[in-house]
Structures are given as structure tokens and as C-alpha cells.
Design an enzyme around this catalytic site. Structure first.
Site, PDB file in Angstrom:
ATOM      1  N   ASP A  16       0.874  -1.182   0.000  1.00  0.00           N
ATOM      2  CA  ASP A  16       0.000   0.000   0.000  1.00  0.00           C
ATOM      3  C   ASP A  16       0.912   1.234   0.000  1.00  0.00           C
ATOM      4  O   ASP A  16       1.400   1.644   1.044  1.00  0.00           O
ATOM      5  CB  ASP A  16      -0.890  -0.018   1.251  1.00  0.00           C
ATOM      6  CG  ASP A  16      -1.816   1.186   1.313  1.00  0.00           C
ATOM      7  OD1 ASP A  16      -2.212   1.696   0.247  1.00  0.00           O
ATOM      8  OD2 ASP A  16      -2.145   1.617   2.434  1.00  0.00           O
ATOM      9  N   GLU A  76      -2.040  -1.627  -4.708  1.00  0.00           N
ATOM     10  CA  GLU A  76      -3.357  -1.035  -4.921  1.00  0.00           C
ATOM     11  C   GLU A  76      -3.279   0.000  -6.038  1.00  0.00           C
ATOM     12  O   GLU A  76      -2.325   0.766  -6.117  1.00  0.00           O
ATOM     13  CB  GLU A  76      -3.865  -0.380  -3.623  1.00  0.00           C
ATOM     14  CG  GLU A  76      -5.334   0.014  -3.692  1.00  0.00           C
ATOM     15  CD  GLU A  76      -5.947   0.246  -2.316  1.00  0.00           C
ATOM     16  OE1 GLU A  76      -6.312  -0.749  -1.659  1.00  0.00           O
ATOM     17  OE2 GLU A  76      -6.055   1.402  -1.894  1.00  0.00           O
ATOM     18  N   ASP A 148      -2.069   1.089   7.243  1.00  0.00           N
ATOM     19  CA  ASP A 148      -1.457   0.804   5.934  1.00  0.00           C
ATOM     20  C   ASP A 148      -0.903  -0.620   5.860  1.00  0.00           C
ATOM     21  O   ASP A 148      -0.903  -1.224   4.787  1.00  0.00           O
ATOM     22  CB  ASP A 148      -0.397   1.839   5.549  1.00  0.00           C
ATOM     23  CG  ASP A 148       0.283   2.443   6.740  1.00  0.00           C
ATOM     24  OD1 ASP A 148       0.468   3.647   6.782  1.00  0.00           O
ATOM     25  OD2 ASP A 148       0.625   1.670   7.664  1.00  0.00           O
TER      26      ASP A 148
END
Lengths: 174, 174
Positions: A16, A76, A148
Site C-alpha cells: 500500500d 493497490e 497501511d
């Protein structure tokens, strides 16, 4: 190919990306079974110049990739918001997050945030809290201190669920 | 410090980042004198996955950095436009362009596009053609086939002109 090689678990890293904090999570998948391996985040000091902060993200991820030797990676797809300066910052961190696993010869898959939420929680508009509740069910041994790292594990799980179709697409397109 | 070390030329690399093409230009500066060394662009195949394209930019820049051993680097501050997807793409390439010289322990300065134009042409709203005409005057031996290599040389020249004040700022802030 022997039966044992077919049944070997696949180790996946989810990332992430973020300039302040880049989360990472490593899991293994074998059939429908998911196993937690490790997670954390890379946080280069904010006082450093931009180039050094980006290098810090790369060095942190390289350390993780060296230690846990994942076979596949997933990042992502960044949400493109209306704030150009924020998008640019995120883009810079994301460039490093995509490139670092590629340096290890690992394929890097990309998933949209709503597919990550839908895969983990079952709804595309789930909030961060719902994701963390589901993560504790899917990966009971996972210990994440920050959102995260949890998000990175969610991305890794998403790849575990969708990797067969992603690899099929790749084979068809090749 | 001896007189000879004070008078040694400083070798600078300018980088104009882009996902399709990342331009680079190497010059030397000594007092008011500028010398052209080399320029070119890194163009990873567009058919590759994003992570491999970003790795291609890094590998291309690393080859240039290894060959020409610049002592300082400068990257254009990316123009943040209204197209979020384009900003994100540029940001990803820019992350690599900032990080690659940092891996060599080189400081990476950033300059706004209008400062680059003002330094090279004398006006902040100069077009690409005017920049290339001035480059032929400032660096008569420069041979650039593409606009991004020319832009990279313009960024390197901008750093040659502003590096003393940039280093002073850094010393004051440290």
C-alpha cells in the site's frame, strides 16, 4: 510437474504505497487456505529531501523482499483524487512500490480499491474498520499496528483470490 | 582545499521524467563556462507491464549514471495538471527519476518549468522551439534528437546557474 509442486504454497506481498508510510503485508496461499507471514510499514523520515525519502521506501521494501522472498506482488491502484499535488506525491511513492518487486523479477499485479474491499469484506464501499475486523478472521495471527499494513494484507488477500484469473489473462494476452 | 580542486568542473545530470520517454542530459560547469557531455532518452517498451516499464527507466538511468558519473542531479518539478490519471503516470516516472540518482549518493535538486525556461531563454513562457535554439547557442556541440533530451539539458543548465544558491539554502537549513 509433480503433485508436490502443484501443492506448494504461493507467497504474496501486498503493498500500500504512500510517501509518508508505505504498508506491506506478506501471506501464503494454498488452495483456499491463507497463512499470515508478516506485515509492517516503511516510514522514511519526513525531514529528508524527496529523493532520499523515495530511496528510503525502495531500501525498506528491498529489505522486506530479501527477507521474505515473495513470489508474486500486488499493489493497490491509486485513487486519483482532485488534488493534483497529492496525486503526484502518491504517484512518486507508487512508482517505487511497483519498481522494487520488479527488480526481484516478480510480477506486480494491480487492484482497484473497491475490488480489494469487495474481496475482503464483501462490499465495495467497506470502511477501514470493517477491513480490519475481516482481516482478523481471515488471518487470525496477523498483528498490524497501522492501517497501511492492514491495507497491504488486504491487497495480498485480493491477489490470492484473483491471481488465477490474472495469470490466465496474461497467458491469453502473451 | 587546493586551488586546482576549487577550479575543477562540476558534472551535472538533468532529467526530464516521463513514463513513455525519460530524457537525460549531462553537462559540466566551471565558472560561467558550460560544456556539453552527452544526452539521450530512456524509452522502455510500452507493451511491457507498468512495473517493468518503471524498472526500465531505472535501469536506463542507472546505466547513464554509471557511464557519466555526474556529481549533482536536477529534475524538473512536474506540472500538476487537471488530468489525475496523467499526473499519476508522470508521478510514477518522476519517483524513479528522483530515486535513481539518490542511489548513487547524489543530491537531487528540483526546478519549476518556468524557472528552467527563464534561465535558458530569459522568459518564463518560452516554447520548446525557443529552448532548443538557445541550447544550440549555450551548448554548440549538443546533439539532441528529441525534445525530452533537450529539456533535460535545459534542466541541467538551470541547475548550473542556481546550484550555488541551492547549496547555500541547504547549508543554512542543515
Amino acid at each position: 510437474m509433480t503433485v508436490s509442486s502443484i501443492r506448494a504454497p504461493v507467497r504474496i506481498i501486498g503493498i500500500d504505497p504512500g510517501l509518508r508510510r508505505t504498508g506491506w503485508g506478506v501471506i501464503e496461499t494454498l488452495g483456499n487456505k491463507l497463512t499470515y507471514i508478516a506485515c509492517g510499514s516503511v516510514e522514511p523520515p519526513e525531514t529528508l529531501p524527496l529523493a532520499s525519502r523515495l530511496l528510503g521506501i525502495h531500501e525498506g521494501l528491498t529489505k522486506v523482499l530479501n527477507e521474505f522472498q515473495p513470489m508474486e506482488a500486488a499493489v493497490e491502484q491509486t485513487f486519483v483524487n482532485k488534488d493534483g499535488a497529492a496525486t503526484l506525491k502518491l504517484g512518486q511513492a507508487r512508482g517505487i512500490a511497483m519498481m522494487s518487486p520488479a527488480m526481484f523479477g516478480i510480477d506486480v499485479a494491480e487492484y482497484m480499491p473497491n475490488l480489494v474491499k469487495k474481496t475482503v469484506v464483501g462490499a465495495g464501499h467497506a470502511d477501514k474498520n470493517q477491513i480490519q475486523v475481516m482481516l482478523k478472521i481471515l488471518l487470525p495471527k496477523a498483528e498490524f499496528k497501522r492501517a497501511d499494513a492492514a491495507d497491504a494484507l488486504a491487497i495480498a488477500i485480493t491477489h490470492a483470490h484473483h491471481r488465477s484469473s490474472a495469470m490466465l489473462r496474461k497467458a491469453v494476452m502473451a
